[in-house]
Enzyme design. Structure first.
Site, PDB file in Angstrom:
ATOM      1  N   PRO A 137       0.695  -1.143   0.027  1.00 32.70           N
ATOM      2  CA  PRO A 137      -0.079   0.057  -0.176  1.00 32.70           C
ATOM      3  C   PRO A 137       0.706   1.180  -0.049  1.00 32.70           C
ATOM      4  O   PRO A 137       1.669   1.520   0.824  1.00 32.70           O
ATOM      5  CB  PRO A 137      -0.803  -0.101   1.308  1.00 32.70           C
ATOM      6  CG  PRO A 137      -0.841  -1.538   1.453  1.00 32.70           C
ATOM      7  CD  PRO A 137       0.464  -2.193   1.010  1.00 32.70           C
ATOM      8  N   CYS A 138       0.463   2.261  -0.846  1.00 31.47           N
ATOM      9  CA  CYS A 138       1.269   3.159  -1.138  1.00 31.47           C
ATOM     10  C   CYS A 138       0.869   4.507  -0.093  1.00 31.47           C
ATOM     11  O   CYS A 138       1.756   5.527  -0.168  1.00 31.47           O
ATOM     12  CB  CYS A 138       1.375   3.773  -2.541  1.00 31.47           C
ATOM     13  SG  CYS A 138      -0.488   4.226  -3.050  1.00 31.47           S
ATOM     14  N   GLN A 139      -0.203   4.518   0.164  1.00 30.31           N
ATOM     15  CA  GLN A 139      -0.602   5.756   1.275  1.00 30.31           C
ATOM     16  C   GLN A 139       0.528   6.195   2.130  1.00 30.31           C
ATOM     17  O   GLN A 139       0.376   7.235   2.714  1.00 30.31           O
ATOM     18  CB  GLN A 139      -2.093   5.607   2.021  1.00 30.31           C
ATOM     19  CG  GLN A 139      -3.124   5.301   1.084  1.00 30.31           C
ATOM     20  CD  GLN A 139      -3.364   3.808   0.548  1.00 30.31           C
ATOM     21  OE1 GLN A 139      -2.574   3.200   0.695  1.00 30.31           O
ATOM     22  NE2 GLN A 139      -4.557   3.581   0.213  1.00 30.31           N
ATOM     23  N   PHE A 164       3.568   6.211   2.013  1.00 30.21           N
ATOM     24  CA  PHE A 164       4.608   6.894   1.704  1.00 30.21           C
ATOM     25  C   PHE A 164       4.057   8.121   0.702  1.00 30.21           C
ATOM     26  O   PHE A 164       5.001   8.692  -0.027  1.00 30.21           O
ATOM     27  CB  PHE A 164       5.462   5.951   0.731  1.00 30.21           C
ATOM     28  CG  PHE A 164       6.121   4.673   1.476  1.00 30.21           C
ATOM     29  CD1 PHE A 164       6.764   4.983   2.384  1.00 30.21           C
ATOM     30  CD2 PHE A 164       5.538   3.455   1.140  1.00 30.21           C
ATOM     31  CE1 PHE A 164       7.286   3.744   3.240  1.00 30.21           C
ATOM     32  CE2 PHE A 164       5.589   2.331   1.962  1.00 30.21           C
ATOM     33  CZ  PHE A 164       6.578   2.522   3.141  1.00 30.21           C
ATOM     34  N   SER A 165       2.712   7.919   0.256  1.00 32.65           N
ATOM     35  CA  SER A 165       2.559   9.218  -0.609  1.00 32.65           C
ATOM     36  C   SER A 165       2.802  10.682  -0.292  1.00 32.65           C
ATOM     37  O   SER A 165       2.857  11.035   1.099  1.00 32.65           O
ATOM     38  CB  SER A 165       0.953   9.127  -0.764  1.00 32.65           C
ATOM     39  OG  SER A 165       0.672  10.306  -1.475  1.00 32.65           O
TER      40      SER A 165
END
Length: 475
Positions: free
Chosen positions: A151-153, A155-156
């Protein structure tokens, strides 16, 4: 022998609907069925498929089915989503033996479209032996590729930048540990650009500077990626990475993702080989555009804009946004946002026919990230979303429309997945891999492994000068 054996009551019980609704589904042909006198009987496979597509039925964990002894290299997928990246890997010649995904609707999408692929849910619940058993593999079987986009959130750049202290960051570590234990020939990690600059431990800006201690190693810009690379290197994996724009690989969309390719043999993998360039540089075709991918769509399912926004859309031409309105209408349309900073290019945005689409978001009708059709007064339809992200037209998406947008909006375009798959397939087969010198993969600086590492060394050196008694580890 007839396949029509499932009764109306059984349909109702399985889908948790009324018997009257079950009869309606049969009459309307939404479930494959036949009427015998006054009695409806349905095909059970059709009932199962309908239940998954409408989220009436849970997609349960299951092992791989109908495993064939093929010569295809074996790939295991984690954080599979709606399988955009996997479709590209599959097109390169891999057997996607297993998918691991926790989201309810994505799991249903996987079960509908790839029913024979093993399906697991929360990665935290499984050991290496669990994964092997589900994929119908033994400890002596060779795994060619493990691929995943945690999941990228966490690091966003749009989020709170909590990095590995976020629960979603923790599954990143779980993915690394599990992949390394399974010991495949190659590991692929996909993530957002924010991974390049995210610290492992984020300190709020109001707690920095004079009167506060210096930033620790974990708080340095890029600390999270440094941790990942250190872990890979200590496990014997070499790596290369870059920030890749999917438009350079044929996707009719500008979408940038960090792709880390890791190799067990210790040799640094090459960068992906582009197939297109923005202006036709290096003798490549120019980027594909929106106009070329939206033809011959028979029907459209889409969300709607509120009337107060449609008032302004009716004044805009393809490729225009709120800035194209007269100044007084700009102020009226934008309200207080007119006086705020930033480019605000996502407000009242009509897409241009002659350019790639901007990055698809998970909802095409949010005020700051509108994705309006170039000419029609509506957001992009889910069918258009699928075309831009390069899903097959017959790829079925489960769940309500807003969840379908979310699945496709979070996906990796197929062409970028294909470039990854082709690169690794060439390495597996020992083929000579060509490259394009000085190709500009991204508009940003320090986004490839070598330049990023040099930048991190500068941060490390500056830190050591300010706190010489502390030691920092780079890789």
């Amino acid at each position: 022998m007839s396949t029509f054996t499932t009764t109306i009551r059984e349909i109702a019980d399985q889908l948790s609907i009324s018997e009257q609704r079950a009869r309606t589904l049969c009459r309307e042909g939404l479930i494959n069925s036949k009427k015998y006198g006054n009695t409806w009987l349905a095909d059970q496979g059709s009932v199962d498929k309908y239940g998954l597509s409408t989220a009436h039925t849970i997609a349960e964990d299951h092992p791989a089915y109908n495993v064939n002894d093929t010569n295809k290299p074996i790939a295991l997928s984690f954080f599979s989503g709606a399988m955009g990246l996997d479709l590209g890997i599959e097109a390169a010649g891999f057997d996607i033996r297993l998918a691991c995904e926790v989201d309810k609707y994505c799991r249903q999408t996987i079960a509908i479209n790839r029913p024979n692929t093993a399906l697991l849910s929360d990665i935290n619940d499984y050991s290496a032996s669990d994964v092997l058993n589900a994929a119908k593999l033994t400890e002596t079987d060779e795994i060619d590729l493990i691929v995943g986009g945690p999941p990228c959130q966490a690091f966003s750049t749009a989020g709170k930048r909590k990095g590995f202290n976020d629960d979603r960051g923790n599954v990143f570590i779980k993915y690394l540990d599990l992949a390394i234990e399974l010991n495949p020939k190659f590991i692929v990690i996909e993530n957002v650009r924010g991974l390049l600059s995210c610290p492992m431990d984020h300190r709020p800006h109001d707690q920095r500077g004079e009167g506060f201690p210096d930033l620790s190693e974990d708080e340095l810009k890029g600390g999270a990626l440094n941790f990942v690379l250190s872990k890979l290197k200590s496990s014997g994996y070499s790596y290369s990475f870059n920030l890749y724009n999917s438009a350079n690989f044929g996707t009719p969309q500008i979408r940038e993702r960090v792709i880390i390719i890791c190799s067990r043999d210790g040799n640094k993998p090459p960068f992906l080989l582009p197939t297109h360039s923005e202006n036709g540089d290096h003798g490549l075709p120019i980027w594909n555009t929106l106009e070329g991918c939206l033809d011959y769509i028979k029907s459209h399912n889409h969300l709607n804009f509120p009337e107060k926004r449609l008032k302004y859309y009716r004044m805009l031409k393809p490729g225009e946004n709120w800035r194209s309105l007269p100044i007084e209408l700009q102020k009226e349309a934008m309200g207080k946002s007119f006086y705020s900073g930033g480019g605000k290019t996502g407000f009242l945005r009509r897409l241009a026919w002659h350019k790639p689409s901007p990055t698809l978001v998970t909802h095409p009708a949010m005020p700051a990230t509108d994705l309006a059709h170039p000419e029609e007064d509506r957001p992009l339809s889910i069918q258009e979303y699928k075309r831009i992200q390069e899903f097959p037209d017959n790829w079925e998406l489960a769940g309500p429309l807003v969840q379908q947008y979310k699945q496709v909006g979070n996906a990796v375009p197929k062409s970028l997945g294909l470039a990854v798959g082709k690169t690794i397939m060439s390495l597996i087969k020992g083929k000579t891999f060509s490259s394009i010198q000085n190709f500009k993969y991204s508009r940003y600086k320090n986004t490839c492994d070598s330049s990023w590492e040099l930048e991190f060394i500068k941060l490390r050196d500056a830190k050591q000068k300010s706190a010489p008694h502390e030691e920092l580890t780079l890789f």
